[in-house]
Design a protein around this motif. Sequence first.
Motif, PDB file in Angstrom:
ATOM      1  N   ALA A   1       0.829  -1.216   0.000  1.00  0.00           N
ATOM      2  CA  ALA A   1       0.000   0.000   0.000  1.00  0.00           C
ATOM      3  C   ALA A   1       0.858   1.258   0.000  1.00  0.00           C
ATOM      4  CB  ALA A   1      -0.932  -0.010   1.207  1.00  0.00           C
ATOM      5  N   MET A   2       1.871   1.292   0.840  1.00  0.00           N
ATOM      6  CA  MET A   2       2.671   2.505   0.981  1.00  0.00           C
ATOM      7  C   MET A   2       3.536   2.777  -0.243  1.00  0.00           C
ATOM      8  SD  MET A   2       1.583   3.867   3.649  1.00  0.00           S
ATOM      9  CE  MET A   2       2.779   5.169   4.008  1.00  0.00           C
ATOM     10  N   HIS A   3       3.856   1.739  -0.996  1.00  0.00           N
ATOM     11  CA  HIS A   3       4.584   1.953  -2.243  1.00  0.00           C
ATOM     12  C   HIS A   3       3.813   2.909  -3.153  1.00  0.00           C
ATOM     13  CE1 HIS A   3       7.226   1.050  -5.626  1.00  0.00           C
ATOM     14  NE2 HIS A   3       6.142   0.860  -6.365  1.00  0.00           N
ATOM     15  N   LEU A   4       2.474   2.829  -3.098  1.00  0.00           N
ATOM     16  CA  LEU A   4       1.643   3.706  -3.930  1.00  0.00           C
ATOM     17  C   LEU A   4       1.245   4.994  -3.218  1.00  0.00           C
ATOM     18  CD1 LEU A   4      -0.759   1.133  -5.662  1.00  0.00           C
ATOM     19  CD2 LEU A   4       1.424   2.023  -6.470  1.00  0.00           C
ATOM     20  N   LEU A   5       1.052   4.936  -1.902  1.00  0.00           N
ATOM     21  CA  LEU A   5       0.570   6.118  -1.178  1.00  0.00           C
ATOM     22  C   LEU A   5       1.684   7.084  -0.784  1.00  0.00           C
ATOM     23  CD1 LEU A   5      -2.116   4.622   1.247  1.00  0.00           C
ATOM     24  CD2 LEU A   5      -2.519   6.044  -0.774  1.00  0.00           C
ATOM     25  N   GLN A   6       2.871   6.574  -0.531  1.00  0.00           N
ATOM     26  CA  GLN A   6       3.944   7.427  -0.017  1.00  0.00           C
ATOM     27  C   GLN A   6       4.245   8.635  -0.900  1.00  0.00           C
ATOM     28  OE1 GLN A   6       5.447   6.873   3.146  1.00  0.00           O
ATOM     29  NE2 GLN A   6       5.993   9.014   2.739  1.00  0.00           N
ATOM     30  N   PRO A   7       4.267   8.491  -2.234  1.00  0.00           N
ATOM     31  CA  PRO A   7       4.527   9.677  -3.056  1.00  0.00           C
ATOM     32  C   PRO A   7       3.526  10.799  -2.828  1.00  0.00           C
ATOM     33  CG  PRO A   7       4.797   7.694  -4.377  1.00  0.00           C
ATOM     34  CD  PRO A   7       4.212   7.261  -3.065  1.00  0.00           C
ATOM     35  N   TYR A   8       2.270  10.460  -2.559  1.00  0.00           N
ATOM     36  CA  TYR A   8       1.251  11.482  -2.314  1.00  0.00           C
ATOM     37  C   TYR A   8       1.392  12.086  -0.918  1.00  0.00           C
ATOM     38  CZ  TYR A   8      -0.771   9.605  -6.568  1.00  0.00           C
ATOM     39  OH  TYR A   8      -0.950   9.193  -7.861  1.00  0.00           O
ATOM     40  N   ILE A   9       1.893  11.295   0.028  1.00  0.00           N
ATOM     41  CA  ILE A   9       2.201  11.841   1.346  1.00  0.00           C
ATOM     42  C   ILE A   9       3.376  12.811   1.237  1.00  0.00           C
ATOM     43  CG2 ILE A   9       3.032  11.257   3.667  1.00  0.00           C
ATOM     44  CD1 ILE A   9       1.517   8.595   3.393  1.00  0.00           C
ATOM     45  N   ASP A  10       4.361  12.448   0.435  1.00  0.00           N
ATOM     46  CA  ASP A  10       5.544  13.295   0.268  1.00  0.00           C
ATOM     47  C   ASP A  10       5.196  14.649  -0.353  1.00  0.00           C
ATOM     48  OD1 ASP A  10       7.049  11.255   1.327  1.00  0.00           O
ATOM     49  OD2 ASP A  10       7.759  10.504  -0.616  1.00  0.00           O
ATOM     50  N   THR A  11       4.212  14.642  -1.289  1.00  0.00           N
ATOM     51  CA  THR A  11       3.824  15.894  -1.948  1.00  0.00           C
ATOM     52  C   THR A  11       2.706  16.627  -1.195  1.00  0.00           C
ATOM     53  OG1 THR A  11       2.208  14.756  -3.354  1.00  0.00           O
ATOM     54  CG2 THR A  11       4.469  14.996  -4.223  1.00  0.00           C
ATOM     55  N   LYS A  12       2.266  16.038  -0.067  1.00  0.00           N
ATOM     56  CA  LYS A  12       1.226  16.618   0.797  1.00  0.00           C
ATOM     57  C   LYS A  12      -0.158  16.636   0.155  1.00  0.00           C
ATOM     58  CE  LYS A  12       4.262  19.268   3.829  1.00  0.00           C
ATOM     59  NZ  LYS A  12       5.356  18.331   3.601  1.00  0.00           N
ATOM     60  N   GLN A  13      -0.352  15.850  -0.928  1.00  0.00           N
ATOM     61  CA  GLN A  13      -1.713  15.613  -1.403  1.00  0.00           C
ATOM     62  C   GLN A  13      -2.474  14.756  -0.406  1.00  0.00           C
ATOM     63  OE1 GLN A  13      -0.502  14.656  -5.781  1.00  0.00           O
ATOM     64  NE2 GLN A  13      -2.738  14.844  -5.763  1.00  0.00           N
ATOM     65  N   VAL A  14      -1.746  13.898   0.274  1.00  0.00           N
ATOM     66  CA  VAL A  14      -2.306  13.086   1.357  1.00  0.00           C
ATOM     67  C   VAL A  14      -1.679  13.550   2.658  1.00  0.00           C
ATOM     68  CG1 VAL A  14      -2.295  10.791   2.402  1.00  0.00           C
ATOM     69  CG2 VAL A  14      -2.901  11.053  -0.014  1.00  0.00           C
ATOM     70  N   VAL A  15      -2.529  13.867   3.621  1.00  0.00           N
ATOM     71  CA  VAL A  15      -2.065  14.310   4.940  1.00  0.00           C
ATOM     72  C   VAL A  15      -2.527  13.294   5.978  1.00  0.00           C
ATOM     73  CG1 VAL A  15      -2.178  16.130   6.671  1.00  0.00           C
ATOM     74  CG2 VAL A  15      -2.200  16.715   4.227  1.00  0.00           C
ATOM     75  N   VAL A  16      -1.589  12.750   6.717  1.00  0.00           N
ATOM     76  CA  VAL A  16      -1.920  11.851   7.825  1.00  0.00           C
ATOM     77  C   VAL A  16      -1.870  12.687   9.101  1.00  0.00           C
ATOM     78  CG1 VAL A  16      -1.333   9.713   9.019  1.00  0.00           C
ATOM     79  CG2 VAL A  16      -0.885   9.918   6.556  1.00  0.00           C
ATOM     80  N   ARG A  17      -3.025  13.213   9.511  1.00  0.00           N
ATOM     81  CA  ARG A  17      -3.066  14.211  10.588  1.00  0.00           C
ATOM     82  C   ARG A  17      -2.587  13.652  11.925  1.00  0.00           C
ATOM     83  NH1 ARG A  17      -4.361  19.012   9.622  1.00  0.00           N
ATOM     84  NH2 ARG A  17      -5.357  19.538   7.631  1.00  0.00           N
ATOM     85  N   SER A  18      -2.762  12.373  12.135  1.00  0.00           N
ATOM     86  CA  SER A  18      -2.292  11.781  13.386  1.00  0.00           C
ATOM     87  C   SER A  18      -0.772  11.742  13.448  1.00  0.00           C
ATOM     88  CB  SER A  18      -2.829  10.356  13.526  1.00  0.00           C
ATOM     89  OG  SER A  18      -2.237   9.510  12.538  1.00  0.00           O
ATOM     90  N   GLY A  19      -0.119  11.836  12.291  1.00  0.00           N
ATOM     91  CA  GLY A  19       1.325  11.710  12.227  1.00  0.00           C
ATOM     92  C   GLY A  19       1.812  10.277  12.320  1.00  0.00           C
ATOM     93  N   GLN A  20       0.886   9.345  12.371  1.00  0.00           N
ATOM     94  CA  GLN A  20       1.237   7.929  12.544  1.00  0.00           C
ATOM     95  C   GLN A  20       1.360   7.266  11.175  1.00  0.00           C
ATOM     96  OE1 GLN A  20      -1.784   6.421  15.214  1.00  0.00           O
ATOM     97  NE2 GLN A  20      -1.369   8.005  16.730  1.00  0.00           N
ATOM     98  N   THR A  21       2.585   7.206  10.692  1.00  0.00           N
ATOM     99  CA  THR A  21       2.830   6.652   9.351  1.00  0.00           C
ATOM    100  C   THR A  21       3.791   5.474   9.366  1.00  0.00           C
ATOM    101  OG1 THR A  21       4.609   8.251   8.982  1.00  0.00           O
ATOM    102  CG2 THR A  21       2.406   8.866   8.218  1.00  0.00           C
ATOM    103  N   ASP A  22       4.463   5.250  10.491  1.00  0.00           N
ATOM    104  CA  ASP A  22       5.386   4.131  10.619  1.00  0.00           C
ATOM    105  C   ASP A  22       4.611   2.851  10.862  1.00  0.00           C
ATOM    106  OD1 ASP A  22       8.009   4.560  10.272  1.00  0.00           O
ATOM    107  OD2 ASP A  22       8.571   4.053  12.338  1.00  0.00           O
ATOM    108  N   LEU A  23       5.081   1.758  10.317  1.00  0.00           N
ATOM    109  CA  LEU A  23       4.384   0.491  10.519  1.00  0.00           C
ATOM    110  C   LEU A  23       4.189   0.190  12.001  1.00  0.00           C
ATOM    111  CD1 LEU A  23       3.137  -2.123   9.479  1.00  0.00           C
ATOM    112  CD2 LEU A  23       5.441  -3.088   9.279  1.00  0.00           C
TER     113      LEU A  23
END
Length: 365
Positions: free
Chosen positions: A188-210
Motif C-alpha cells: 500500500a505505501m509503495h503507492l501512497l507514499q509519493p502522495y504523502i511526500d507531496t502533501k496531497q495526502v495528509v496523515v493528521r495523526s502523524g502515525q505513518t510508521d508500521l
Amino acid sequence: MRNRRAALAATAGAASLALTLSACGQNVGGGSEGSTKGDTIGIAMPTQASERWLTDGKSVVDDLKADGYQTKLVYGQDNPKTQVSQIETLIKQGVDALIIAAIDNKSLNGVLQKAADAEIPVISYDRLILGTQNVDYYVSFDNEQVGRFQARYIIDKLGLEDGGGPFNVELFAGSPDDNNTKYFFDGAMHLLQPYIDTKQVVVRSGQTDLKQVTTLRWDGPTAKKRMEGILDESYGSRRVDAVLSPYDGISIGVLNALKEDGYGTNSKPLPIITGQDAELASVKSIIAGEQSQTVYKDLRQLAGVAAEMADDLLNGKTPKVNNRRAYDNGVKPVPAYLLQPTTVDKTNYEYVLVAGGYYTDAELK
C-alpha cells in the motif's frame, strides 16, 4: 513412518524447476492416485473468532478428506502458547503432515524442531512462519498485491492522480506478529507514499510508521479504540477522507468509531474505507454504502493448494510452486505457491462473489 525429511530435501531442490505454473487457473485440491489412505494431517488454525479462519479450516478438511486423508483440526483461539501446545499434541498423536496458520510467526521454532525430529513435513498456511529451517512450503496470496489494491482504490476514489487534495487519510495495519502485515503495508505505501511526500495526502495523526499503526491480533475493538483516539486528538472540526484498513474486521471497528463520531450523514459522509477477506458483514456493509472496498481471496483455492501440497509430499512428489525467493523467513527462502486476490466493491460484488459461488443472494440480504 517413512523418512520424509530426507525426501523433502530432494523435493525442495526439484521445486526450483517447477516455477512456470501460473498462480491462477490451477485445478487444485483434487484426488491423487496412490494417495496414502489413512494418513492423518494435522491442521492448526489461529482462531474461531474470525469468519475467514472458520472457512479455511472447513475447506482444508473437506479437500483432504476428498483425497482420502484423516484430519485433526485445532484452533488456537489467538493464543500462541495454546497453539504451540496443540501442535505438540498433534505431533505426539503421530500426524503425518502439518498445515499451520501461525498466530505468532516467531513462536513455533521449538515445536517445529520436534516435528522435524519426527520427520513430519510442515506447510505454512497463509502466514509465513519465521526463524526456522523446519518449514518446507508456504501457500498464500500475493500479499503485496493486496496492499496495492487497497491503496489504488483510495488513489482512484480521491482523484489523486488528477491532482486532487489535500486529503486527510489515516493508516491501519495488521498484527505485528503476522509476517503478512509488512507485505500488505509495504504494498500500500509503495503507492501512497509519493502522495504523502507531496502533501496531497495528509496523515493528521502523524502515525505513518508500521510500528505505529499495527493492530494486535487484527482485532476490531482495538482498531476502534485507536480510531477514537485519532479523531479526538487530531481532527476536531476536520474530516477524515479515507482510511487504509488491511482487514474487514479492522474496517468494521474503524466504521463504528466514525459513526459514533457523527459520520454517515449527508452533512458528514463516511470516508473511503478499504478492507480484506470479503467477510459477510463487510460485504453487507459495502452493499449498504458504508465500507467502500474489500480484497477477495478465494479461500477455497487456498485450501485446495495446501491440500494438494500435503498430498504431493506424502506421495513423494514435488509440490507445485511459483515463487521460491521472495518469502525468506530469516533462515531460508521458503518455496511458495501464491494465488491472486481480487478487489471488490459495490460495482462488482455480484459478479465476483455471487456468480463465483462464494455467497448467495440470500446470504447478502
